[in-house]
Design an enzyme around this catalytic site. Structure first.
Site, short mmCIF file in Angstrom:
data_model
loop_
_atom_site.label_atom_id
_atom_site.label_comp_id
_atom_site.label_asym_id
_atom_site.label_seq_id
_atom_site.Cartn_x
_atom_site.Cartn_y
_atom_site.Cartn_z
N TYR A 59 0.43 -1.48 -0.16
CA TYR A 59 0.36 0.15 0.19
C TYR A 59 0.79 1.51 -0.39
O TYR A 59 1.98 1.38 0.70
CB TYR A 59 -0.94 -0.04 1.20
CG TYR A 59 -2.54 -0.05 1.18
CD1 TYR A 59 -2.88 0.53 0.05
CD2 TYR A 59 -3.15 -0.80 1.64
CE1 TYR A 59 -4.41 0.59 -0.29
CE2 TYR A 59 -4.19 -1.30 0.84
CZ TYR A 59 -4.74 0.01 -0.04
OH TYR A 59 -6.52 -0.52 -0.26
N GLU A 61 -0.73 4.54 -0.41
CA GLU A 61 -1.54 6.26 -1.08
C GLU A 61 -0.47 7.29 -0.33
O GLU A 61 0.41 7.19 0.51
CB GLU A 61 -2.63 5.93 -0.50
CG GLU A 61 -3.48 4.82 -0.70
CD GLU A 61 -4.76 4.98 0.50
OE1 GLU A 61 -4.33 4.45 1.96
OE2 GLU A 61 -6.14 5.15 -0.07
N ASP A 205 -5.75 13.66 -25.46
CA ASP A 205 -6.42 12.38 -24.75
C ASP A 205 -5.52 11.16 -25.88
O ASP A 205 -5.69 11.21 -27.00
CB ASP A 205 -7.32 11.81 -24.67
CG ASP A 205 -7.03 9.97 -24.40
OD1 ASP A 205 -6.47 9.39 -24.25
OD2 ASP A 205 -8.49 9.61 -23.89
N THR A 231 -3.20 6.09 -22.04
CA THR A 231 -2.91 4.58 -20.93
C THR A 231 -1.19 4.50 -21.78
O THR A 231 -0.76 4.42 -22.58
CB THR A 231 -3.69 4.14 -21.92
OG1 THR A 231 -4.06 3.82 -23.27
CG2 THR A 231 -5.08 3.57 -21.67
N LYS A 234 -1.17 0.63 -24.96
CA LYS A 234 -1.61 0.14 -26.70
C LYS A 234 -0.45 0.31 -26.99
O LYS A 234 0.42 -0.44 -27.26
CB LYS A 234 -2.57 1.85 -26.99
CG LYS A 234 -4.45 1.04 -26.27
CD LYS A 234 -5.34 2.02 -26.49
CE LYS A 234 -6.62 2.19 -25.36
NZ LYS A 234 -6.18 2.78 -24.62
N ARG A 240 -1.43 -2.66 -18.58
CA ARG A 240 -2.60 -1.91 -18.97
C ARG A 240 -2.41 -0.68 -17.37
O ARG A 240 -2.22 -0.87 -16.83
CB ARG A 240 -3.55 -2.49 -18.39
CG ARG A 240 -4.07 -4.12 -18.72
CD ARG A 240 -4.63 -4.50 -18.88
NE ARG A 240 -6.28 -3.55 -19.21
CZ ARG A 240 -6.38 -3.59 -21.31
NH1 ARG A 240 -5.35 -4.39 -21.64
NH2 ARG A 240 -6.81 -2.62 -21.40
#
Ligand code: DSN
Length: 414
Positions: A59, A61, A205, A231, A234, A240
């Site tokens: 974790y 954060e 984008d 992203t 691609k 991902r």
């Protein structure tokens, strides 16, 4: 299920053969078929190793040096490496590597730039935009006041005069440039000038052409747009995930819109995979790969067009080829099913002014990133174009399956 009792040291095969078998089947499916889905690619073994590492347990954060949990010293270095490499790769001042996906990257960017209930102007999904650019079924359509621009029916290209007219009329806080099935380069400077005229921020984008842009094979919006989202899986060929680039000035807003605004703990294993992918993209071989991706797409578009198929915009500047099947007498859904039967993954896609619904459509979206990763070049693209032409004409998919299978055997995945 007795063999399924928890034993944290067992291999996947020993612990859970059911899942192991499914994943093996997926491996076999990907190896023995070919994806021409424009949003897919095959990342490297190094990326996959990083993504399956133990850092998935951590974790973290917050941001490097400022976390809400202890034990983040390694996570800090991994994230710093990823964001430094991302910034260098794209020539950006700041990078945020935490977005779990392109959708959360866009949500964070729009909240940061427009604020809740702000006004946004983006390209309509059916014209080649993306769900998150204001479609009514996406958070963007629910949380913001949305207007959308299309493309010209005559040539499938963005009509900057229409964008300007709509921007003047609706005074958006955010103007979005980019899409998921727009095959052409975008004039970011022209978009920036429209945004300036109406006092909007420009969000680019680049989820689809990110790899081509990183390699300098397509024009970049970095330094022109206020914020750039994408992203990483691609054309960029990473794991991902999402990525946001911005200026130092905008960074604080963006970082807090990602965490705690849109997400909780970052997926550190994916961020490790992103660091590896950005490192790979910084190598000279990446530019050569992207050049082949674009050349393969251009060759695919040309061969399909020269043999009678309509190509939206007449061709491509990117990895995307959008085929308009209206005159061919076959729907997008039918063509997709025939392609699948021949071992080709493709997707049906709306074309400009498409009369058919989204689950049918009149188009086929093709992309060359994954085939190029497998090493395919112009001779193989010619073979694939002929397969697609045959399938559209109604030839037996079984006959073409052999050609696809032979290509897959000759050009294995990484
Ligand atoms: N599914 C991706 C695409 O096809 O563009 C993005 O949602």
């Amino acid at each position: 299920m007795s063999s399924n009792q928890a034993n944290p040291s067992r291999s996947l095969r020993d612990q859970d053969p059911e899942v192991a078998n499914l994943l093996e089947r997926e491996d076999a499916r990907q190896s023995s078929t070919l994806t021409l889905i424009a949003s897919e690619n095959h990342c490297s073994q190094a990326v996959r190793e990083a993504c399956s590492s133990r850092i998935t347990d951590k974790y973290a954060e917050g941001y490097p040096g400022k976390r809400y949990y202890g034990g983040c010293e390694v996570a800090d270095q991994v994230e710093d490496l990823a964001r430094t490499r991302a910034a260098k790769l794209f020539g950006a001042e700041e990078a945020n590597v935490q977005p779990h996906s392109g959708s959360t990257a866009n949500l964070a960017a729009m909240v940061a730039l427009a604020g809740p209930n702000g006004r946004i102007l983006g390209m309509a999904l059916k014209a080649g935009g993306h769900l998150t650019h204001g479609h009514q079924k996406s958070h963007s359509g629910m949380l913001f006041s949305v207007h959308q621009y299309g493309v010209r029916g005559a040539d499938g290209r963005i009509d900057l005069d229409e964008v300007r007219k709509l921007a003047k009329e609706h005074q958006p806080h955010v103007l979005i440039a980019g899409g998921s099935s727009y095959p052409r380069a975008i004039d970011y400077a022209a978009f920036a000038s429209i945004a300036k005229e109406v006092g909007a921020k420009l969000l680019a984008d680049i989820a689809h052409p990110a790899g081509l842009i990183a390699a300098g094979v397509m024009p970049s919006p970095v330094g022109i747009a206020d914020v750039v989202t994408m992203t990483t899986h691609k054309t960029l060929r990473g794991p991902r995930g999402g990525l946001i680039l911005c200026s130092k000035e905008t960074a604080k807003l963006i970082h807090s819109a990602v965490f705690p605004g849109a997400q909780g703990g970052p997926l550190m294993h994916q961020i490790a995979g992103k660091a590896v992918a950005f490192g790979e993209a910084l190598q000279p071989s990446f530019r050569a790969y992207q050049t082949r991706v674009r050349d393969n797409a251009a060759a695919l578009a040309n061969r399909l067009r020269d043999n009678g198929l309509d190509i939206v915009t007449g061709g491509t500047d990117s990895h995307i080829v959008l085929v308009d099947l209206r005159k061919a007498g076959v729907t997008g859904a039918e063509a997709e099913a025939r392609a699948l039967a021949a071992g080709l993954s493709v997707n049906k896609n709306a074309v400009p002014e498409d009369p058919l619904p989204p689950m049918v459509t009149s188009g086929l979206r093709l992309g060359t990133a994954a085939a190029t990763t497998r090493g395919m070049g112009l001779p193989q693209i010619a073979q694939l174009a002929d397969v697609i032409l045959g399938l559209v004409r109604g030839e037996d998919p079984e006959r073409h399956r052999k050609t696809v299978a032979a290509l897959c055997a000759e050009f294995p995945m990484p």
